[in-house]
Motif scaffolding. Sequence first.
Motif, PDB file in Angstrom:
ATOM      1  N   GLY A   4       0.691  -1.327  -0.005  1.00 51.81           N
ATOM      2  CA  GLY A   4       0.083   0.172   0.032  1.00 51.81           C
ATOM      3  C   GLY A   4       0.865   1.425  -0.049  1.00 51.81           C
ATOM      4  O   GLY A   4       0.295   2.404   0.181  1.00 51.81           O
ATOM      5  N   VAL A   5       2.124   1.156   0.020  1.00 48.01           N
ATOM      6  CA  VAL A   5       3.001   2.309  -0.050  1.00 48.01           C
ATOM      7  C   VAL A   5       3.679   2.391  -1.375  1.00 48.01           C
ATOM      8  O   VAL A   5       4.147   1.527  -1.936  1.00 48.01           O
ATOM      9  N   ARG A   6       3.725   3.718  -1.794  1.00 48.89           N
ATOM     10  CA  ARG A   6       4.381   3.723  -3.080  1.00 48.89           C
ATOM     11  C   ARG A   6       5.926   3.661  -3.170  1.00 48.89           C
ATOM     12  O   ARG A   6       6.536   4.488  -2.088  1.00 48.89           O
ATOM     13  N   VAL A   7       6.432   3.160  -4.019  1.00 49.08           N
ATOM     14  CA  VAL A   7       8.037   2.938  -3.972  1.00 49.08           C
ATOM     15  C   VAL A   7       8.534   3.446  -5.529  1.00 49.08           C
ATOM     16  O   VAL A   7       8.221   3.008  -6.432  1.00 49.08           O
ATOM     17  N   PRO A   8       9.303   4.441  -5.477  1.00 52.18           N
ATOM     18  CA  PRO A   8      10.116   4.886  -6.474  1.00 52.18           C
ATOM     19  C   PRO A   8      10.809   3.629  -7.295  1.00 52.18           C
ATOM     20  O   PRO A   8      11.362   3.032  -6.670  1.00 52.18           O
ATOM     21  N   ARG A   9      10.868   3.804  -8.491  1.00 52.90           N
ATOM     22  CA  ARG A   9      11.529   2.690  -9.490  1.00 52.90           C
ATOM     23  C   ARG A   9      12.274   3.639 -10.501  1.00 52.90           C
ATOM     24  O   ARG A   9      11.780   4.670 -10.889  1.00 52.90           O
ATOM     25  N   LYS A  10      13.162   2.706 -11.182  1.00 56.32           N
ATOM     26  CA  LYS A  10      13.795   3.510 -12.292  1.00 56.32           C
ATOM     27  C   LYS A  10      13.007   2.915 -13.589  1.00 56.32           C
ATOM     28  O   LYS A  10      12.393   1.782 -13.282  1.00 56.32           O
ATOM     29  N   ALA A  11      12.572   3.943 -14.377  1.00 52.53           N
ATOM     30  CA  ALA A  11      11.780   3.442 -15.605  1.00 52.53           C
ATOM     31  C   ALA A  11      12.128   4.085 -16.946  1.00 52.53           C
ATOM     32  O   ALA A  11      12.962   5.039 -16.899  1.00 52.53           O
ATOM     33  N   ASP A  12      11.893   3.536 -17.947  1.00 49.59           N
ATOM     34  CA  ASP A  12      11.996   4.094 -19.211  1.00 49.59           C
ATOM     35  C   ASP A  12      10.637   3.929 -20.352  1.00 49.59           C
ATOM     36  O   ASP A  12      10.047   3.191 -19.879  1.00 49.59           O
ATOM     37  N   LEU A  13      10.459   5.050 -20.673  1.00 48.75           N
ATOM     38  CA  LEU A  13       9.117   5.093 -21.687  1.00 48.75           C
ATOM     39  C   LEU A  13       9.576   4.828 -23.168  1.00 48.75           C
ATOM     40  O   LEU A  13      10.589   5.645 -23.547  1.00 48.75           O
ATOM     41  N   ARG A  14       8.994   3.777 -23.813  1.00 49.99           N
ATOM     42  CA  ARG A  14       9.115   3.596 -25.268  1.00 49.99           C
ATOM     43  C   ARG A  14       8.092   4.110 -26.006  1.00 49.99           C
ATOM     44  O   ARG A  14       6.795   3.534 -26.008  1.00 49.99           O
ATOM     45  N   ALA A  15       8.213   5.061 -26.815  1.00 47.32           N
ATOM     46  CA  ALA A  15       7.118   5.505 -27.620  1.00 47.32           C
ATOM     47  C   ALA A  15       6.850   4.560 -28.799  1.00 47.32           C
ATOM     48  O   ALA A  15       7.826   4.032 -29.499  1.00 47.32           O
ATOM     49  N   PHE A  16       5.905   4.506 -29.474  1.00 47.22           N
ATOM     50  CA  PHE A  16       5.615   3.906 -30.785  1.00 47.22           C
ATOM     51  C   PHE A  16       5.351   4.823 -31.787  1.00 47.22           C
ATOM     52  O   PHE A  16       4.413   6.020 -31.676  1.00 47.22           O
ATOM     53  N   VAL A  17       6.470   5.104 -32.806  1.00 50.34           N
ATOM     54  CA  VAL A  17       6.059   6.191 -33.982  1.00 50.34           C
ATOM     55  C   VAL A  17       6.232   5.437 -35.054  1.00 50.34           C
ATOM     56  O   VAL A  17       6.984   4.492 -35.408  1.00 50.34           O
ATOM     57  N   LEU A  18       5.098   5.740 -35.954  1.00 45.90           N
ATOM     58  CA  LEU A  18       5.037   5.260 -37.350  1.00 45.90           C
ATOM     59  C   LEU A  18       5.977   6.115 -38.192  1.00 45.90           C
ATOM     60  O   LEU A  18       5.416   7.539 -38.399  1.00 45.90           O
ATOM     61  N   SER A  19       6.786   5.588 -39.145  1.00 49.38           N
ATOM     62  CA  SER A  19       7.724   6.350 -39.979  1.00 49.38           C
ATOM     63  C   SER A  19       6.880   6.412 -41.267  1.00 49.38           C
ATOM     64  O   SER A  19       6.915   5.253 -42.011  1.00 49.38           O
ATOM     65  N   ALA A  20       6.463   7.643 -42.031  1.00 47.21           N
ATOM     66  CA  ALA A  20       5.889   7.635 -43.130  1.00 47.21           C
ATOM     67  C   ALA A  20       6.193   9.076 -43.604  1.00 47.21           C
ATOM     68  O   ALA A  20       7.229   9.814 -42.843  1.00 47.21           O
ATOM     69  N   GLU A  21       5.509   9.398 -44.714  1.00 44.63           N
ATOM     70  CA  GLU A  21       5.847  10.978 -45.160  1.00 44.63           C
ATOM     71  C   GLU A  21       5.351  11.901 -44.015  1.00 44.63           C
ATOM     72  O   GLU A  21       6.184  12.807 -43.892  1.00 44.63           O
ATOM     73  N   GLU A  22       4.240  11.557 -43.375  1.00 42.09           N
ATOM     74  CA  GLU A  22       3.945  12.414 -42.175  1.00 42.09           C
ATOM     75  C   GLU A  22       4.100  11.360 -40.936  1.00 42.09           C
ATOM     76  O   GLU A  22       3.163  10.767 -40.627  1.00 42.09           O
ATOM     77  N   PRO A  23       5.056  11.665 -40.340  1.00 36.44           N
ATOM     78  CA  PRO A  23       5.464  10.648 -38.905  1.00 36.44           C
ATOM     79  C   PRO A  23       4.058  10.958 -38.189  1.00 36.44           C
ATOM     80  O   PRO A  23       3.692  11.732 -37.857  1.00 36.44           O
ATOM     81  N   VAL A  24       3.770   9.798 -37.463  1.00 37.80           N
ATOM     82  CA  VAL A  24       2.549   9.752 -36.407  1.00 37.80           C
ATOM     83  C   VAL A  24       3.119   9.053 -35.219  1.00 37.80           C
ATOM     84  O   VAL A  24       3.642   7.783 -35.206  1.00 37.80           O
ATOM     85  N   VAL A  25       3.285   9.706 -33.977  1.00 39.95           N
ATOM     86  CA  VAL A  25       3.259   9.198 -32.733  1.00 39.95           C
ATOM     87  C   VAL A  25       1.814   8.621 -32.138  1.00 39.95           C
ATOM     88  O   VAL A  25       1.136   9.267 -32.008  1.00 39.95           O
ATOM     89  N   TRP A  26       2.070   7.380 -31.722  1.00 42.24           N
ATOM     90  CA  TRP A  26       0.722   6.813 -31.470  1.00 42.24           C
ATOM     91  C   TRP A  26       0.524   7.589 -29.804  1.00 42.24           C
ATOM     92  O   TRP A  26       1.596   7.950 -29.259  1.00 42.24           O
TER      93      TRP A  26
END
Length: 58
Positions: A4-26
């Motif tokens: 029941g207690v929040r504990v800090p953690r190391k983390a990384d975020l991986r984004a999904f990006v569609l590479s096209a004429e106009e890139p799109v970030v999901w």
Amino acid sequence: MEGGVRVPRKADLRAFVLSAEEPVVWKSGLTRFSRNPDSFIVNSSQGGGFKDTWVLSR
């Protein structure tokens, strides 16, 4: 959370990006995190965990 207690953690975020004429970030990604609060290892094959991540915007 642990016990029941929040504990800090190391983390990384991986984004999904569609590479096209106009890139799109999901509006979602994958967050990897360490299971041990003192560890920098976020790789799931070495004991880390992962969660889906949604980016909310107006």
